[in-house]
Design a protein around this motif. Sequence first.
Motif, mmCIF file in Angstrom:
data_model
loop_
_atom_site.group_PDB
_atom_site.id
_atom_site.type_symbol
_atom_site.label_atom_id
_atom_site.label_comp_id
_atom_site.label_asym_id
_atom_site.label_seq_id
_atom_site.Cartn_x
_atom_site.Cartn_y
_atom_site.Cartn_z
ATOM 1 N N LEU A 462 1.009 -1.228 -0.075
ATOM 2 C CA LEU A 462 0.024 -0.124 0.109
ATOM 3 C C LEU A 462 1.053 1.446 -0.085
ATOM 4 O O LEU A 462 2.050 1.398 0.711
ATOM 5 N N PRO A 463 0.555 2.231 -0.763
ATOM 6 C CA PRO A 463 1.224 3.453 -0.941
ATOM 7 C C PRO A 463 1.237 4.296 0.370
ATOM 8 O O PRO A 463 2.262 5.190 0.633
ATOM 9 N N GLN A 464 0.191 4.030 1.346
ATOM 10 C CA GLN A 464 -0.028 4.785 2.672
ATOM 11 C C GLN A 464 -0.466 3.820 3.530
ATOM 12 O O GLN A 464 -1.196 2.871 3.419
ATOM 13 N N PRO A 465 -0.286 4.102 4.841
ATOM 14 C CA PRO A 465 -0.919 3.271 5.938
ATOM 15 C C PRO A 465 -2.563 3.390 5.866
ATOM 16 O O PRO A 465 -2.875 4.591 5.410
ATOM 17 N N LEU A 466 -3.145 2.264 6.387
ATOM 18 C CA LEU A 466 -4.382 2.270 6.612
ATOM 19 C C LEU A 466 -4.820 3.022 7.992
ATOM 20 O O LEU A 466 -4.067 2.918 9.021
ATOM 21 N N ASP A 469 -9.630 7.195 8.716
ATOM 22 C CA ASP A 469 -9.958 8.158 7.538
ATOM 23 C C ASP A 469 -10.042 7.305 6.066
ATOM 24 O O ASP A 469 -11.169 7.550 5.199
ATOM 25 N N ASN A 470 -9.213 6.618 5.717
ATOM 26 C CA ASN A 470 -9.214 5.819 4.519
ATOM 27 C C ASN A 470 -9.327 4.629 4.472
ATOM 28 O O ASN A 470 -9.371 3.904 3.268
ATOM 29 N N ALA A 471 -9.595 3.727 5.392
ATOM 30 C CA ALA A 471 -9.625 2.417 5.536
ATOM 31 C C ALA A 471 -10.740 1.883 4.595
ATOM 32 O O ALA A 471 -10.660 0.973 3.798
ATOM 33 N N ALA A 472 -11.805 2.549 4.785
ATOM 34 C CA ALA A 472 -13.253 1.955 4.093
ATOM 35 C C ALA A 472 -13.047 2.234 2.670
ATOM 36 O O ALA A 472 -13.295 1.453 1.677
ATOM 37 N N GLN A 473 -12.547 3.341 2.173
ATOM 38 C CA GLN A 473 -12.309 3.654 0.912
ATOM 39 C C GLN A 473 -11.306 2.766 0.203
ATOM 40 O O GLN A 473 -11.579 2.065 -0.904
ATOM 41 N N ILE A 474 -10.279 2.403 0.744
ATOM 42 C CA ILE A 474 -9.166 1.475 0.232
ATOM 43 C C ILE A 474 -9.621 0.032 0.294
ATOM 44 O O ILE A 474 -9.475 -0.753 -0.792
ATOM 45 N N LEU A 475 -10.283 -0.264 1.111
ATOM 46 C CA LEU A 475 -10.551 -1.917 1.339
ATOM 47 C C LEU A 475 -11.755 -2.113 0.637
ATOM 48 O O LEU A 475 -12.289 -3.142 0.261
ATOM 49 N N VAL A 476 -12.614 -1.314 0.180
ATOM 50 C CA VAL A 476 -13.867 -1.501 -0.477
ATOM 51 C C VAL A 476 -13.905 -1.241 -2.247
ATOM 52 O O VAL A 476 -14.408 -2.029 -2.792
ATOM 53 N N LYS A 477 -13.069 -0.104 -2.454
ATOM 54 C CA LYS A 477 -12.896 0.002 -3.612
ATOM 55 C C LYS A 477 -11.443 -0.015 -4.303
ATOM 56 O O LYS A 477 -11.035 -0.653 -5.148
ATOM 57 N N ASP A 478 -10.567 0.686 -3.761
ATOM 58 C CA ASP A 478 -9.240 1.111 -4.434
ATOM 59 C C ASP A 478 -8.236 -0.342 -4.311
ATOM 60 O O ASP A 478 -7.466 -0.442 -5.210
ATOM 61 N N GLU A 479 -8.511 -1.105 -3.295
ATOM 62 C CA GLU A 479 -7.576 -2.488 -3.402
ATOM 63 C C GLU A 479 -7.816 -3.295 -4.493
ATOM 64 O O GLU A 479 -6.663 -3.876 -5.249
ATOM 65 N N TYR A 480 -9.005 -3.370 -5.168
ATOM 66 C CA TYR A 480 -9.060 -3.868 -6.523
ATOM 67 C C TYR A 480 -8.297 -3.155 -7.709
ATOM 68 O O TYR A 480 -8.126 -4.149 -8.716
ATOM 69 N N THR A 481 -8.029 -1.882 -7.538
ATOM 70 C CA THR A 481 -7.086 -1.349 -8.586
ATOM 71 C C THR A 481 -6.009 -1.397 -8.428
ATOM 72 O O THR A 481 -4.807 -1.578 -9.120
ATOM 73 N N ILE A 482 -5.466 -1.358 -6.996
ATOM 74 C CA ILE A 482 -4.109 -1.473 -6.591
ATOM 75 C C ILE A 482 -3.422 -2.612 -6.861
ATOM 76 O O ILE A 482 -2.386 -2.661 -7.388
#
Length: 743
Positions: A462-466, A469-482
């Motif tokens: 991950l480019p930044q820590p969870l 503030d950002n955990a929901a956005q990363i784990l719901v959407k961003d992880e699938y593109t990262i």
Amino acid sequence: MAAAAAVGGATAGCHPTGTPVVDPALAAMLASLVTFSASRGRRASWLVIAAVGVAFSRGWGYVPAGAGFAVALMSVWSHRRRQRAGALVGALTVQAMLRWPAVGPHGFTALVAATLVAMWFASAWRQLGPAGRHRAVWGGLGVAGLLLILSLPAVLGALLAKGPTQVAIADTEGALTAVDNGATTSGTAKLAAATTELRLARARAGSWWSAGGRLVPVVAQQRQALVRATAAAEGLTAAAGEEAAKVDLHRLGYVDGHFDLARIEAMGPAVRALGAQLTSTQRTLAAVRSEWLLSPIQSRLHTFGLQVDKAARSVSLATQALDAAPGLLGGHGVRHYFVAFMTPAEARGLDGLIGSYGEITVDQGHISLTRAGPVAQLDSALPPGGGHLTGLDGYMARYGRFDPQDHFQDVTYSPDLPTVTKVIAELYPQAGGDHIDGVLALDPYGLAALLKFAGPVAVAGLPQPLTSDNAAQILVKDEYTIFAGGEGTTRRDYLQEALRQAFTQLVSSPLPGPVTLSQTLDPAVRSGRLLFWSTHPSAQPLLRMVGLGGAFPRNPGGDVLAVTTQNAANNKIDAYLSRTVHDDIRYNPTSGNVSATVTVALRNFAPASGLPSYVIGSYAGSGLPSGTNRTWLTVYSPFALASATLNGAPLLMAAGPEDGLTAYSTYVDVPPNGTVSAVIRFDGHLRAADSYRLVVKSQPPVIPNQESVRISAASGWRVSGSARWDLAPAALEERTFRLLPGR
């Protein structure tokens, strides 16, 4: 005859002042005076008053009232007015009057009785000579003067008690704020000050020089209410001040890797003692409430009662929590809890598919994460041929077609966490896990709430820590593109590592006390993002009370609405699905008949291209265009399906029982950047009543649901207040609509 009437009046059980000795005496005096006045009155007044006496009587009261009316009727035919006949009419009628039941609005019966007495006095006044009238005037002025002399000190005492009472209220509110903020010493001091002020207020309101007010009807009730209420408040603040130092909830935090169970158990007696004092105060307030109290006193008693009721609920909750906590925290044996990390990007009835799992072990207050990994590990560890479920016939009848016993990630098909817990409790040991004592279910939004205590979590890749503030956005959407290139394995490793690190940091970090903890986690709990259920019945009432239980609602005799969408294409497209639900209810309070039209609009914001196939593609052989959201739509209702349409065309829905309702299901395809609308109409019947209770269960979405209800009444009825209800973003809500006769 007047003496006999007085004896009967004394035994009538009237309470004009609420003072035991005074009340029979006043009733006896009134009966005697009415009897004497009736003997001097006109015969026409005897007949009218006796007739009203019969009209308002009930039960055996008809006997004296009827006898009085008979005597009055016979006196009309007599050539002479006989005083003894009038006295007998008065004596008999007043016995019935003093025993009249309440009829109509509060005070109406008393008003009628006072009017009749005034008529008797007026009729007798006309028969008096100048000397008699002179004596009557001076007698009336004397009585009025005496009542005024007796009342003024009581009024003065109430005014003098106002200042200390207001100071006590301010001190008590300040004490509650201080205790909530952890300043127990300051809160205890403020409670002591409040007790002193209330003691002064009680002394002034109940002073010896105001005791004459106890002899005056209506005034006596005001004085008694003030004295008893201030005494109850004094006892409550004294008890709260004594126990507050022993009940410092902020000292119950998770420190040095464990909860102090001895400290938790030591607080139990103090909390129960405070609960007993609150219960006593509630009984006192219930006893002093009266419609005869003046509006300012009623208002203060009502406000105080609401505060006491709120405190009683809080203390009851604290008592249950302190009783259940030692068992939940491993004080009565080691506990093992399964952690189900769900992703609403692939929706299931409870929330979403389980992507990762963990096992938490709790022993004597010490918490540790003893196992974690991708849920696929559990699938591969199941016996050859898959797992085996017993005692879950209803669950398997509804979801057996999807083989949840072979696919651990899919056990959350049911919207009921207690049911899901039973499934996991059976399957997990078959996959090599421990016997479990409960399930902690959370999604990325629930994890984000926990990260407020655990702090940022650094995860490789991950480019930044969870963070929270950002955990929901990363784990719901961003992880699938990262992790689009690695698709499954890399992404699953990342997900389980994120869960493992988050819980490892959480159990090794100090946690605040229960007040701060609950305030921080409440939004996630209310929205169904963070749930917990125990297999031990002793803990279950507490979990239901605090909203953690995640149980599907039961509403015997009432209406329930729940709408779920479950991913049917093995993708992560539900992160782009929005749902709008409207329930239009028509209710007949006379017959109990119900007609409800539920409109479900599904909007798919996913594009046809530009996202990984893992997100917008579908399972092989589905034939679905890219970006299509195929969902298994279910509407739960206690009523029978009348009709269903999809975009105006007839729609077939399968029906089956689940959780005490009927689940009506169908598959729906929503095209990319498209919308479909299902209209489902139900007919049913409830017990005829002038109220309509509705419970709504909402599935936790990625895009917030838009849910509303509108109720209308059959001809001849109308809805009291607003007929529309726009629901808040909560997993479970309920409302009772009141219906009144008229248009």
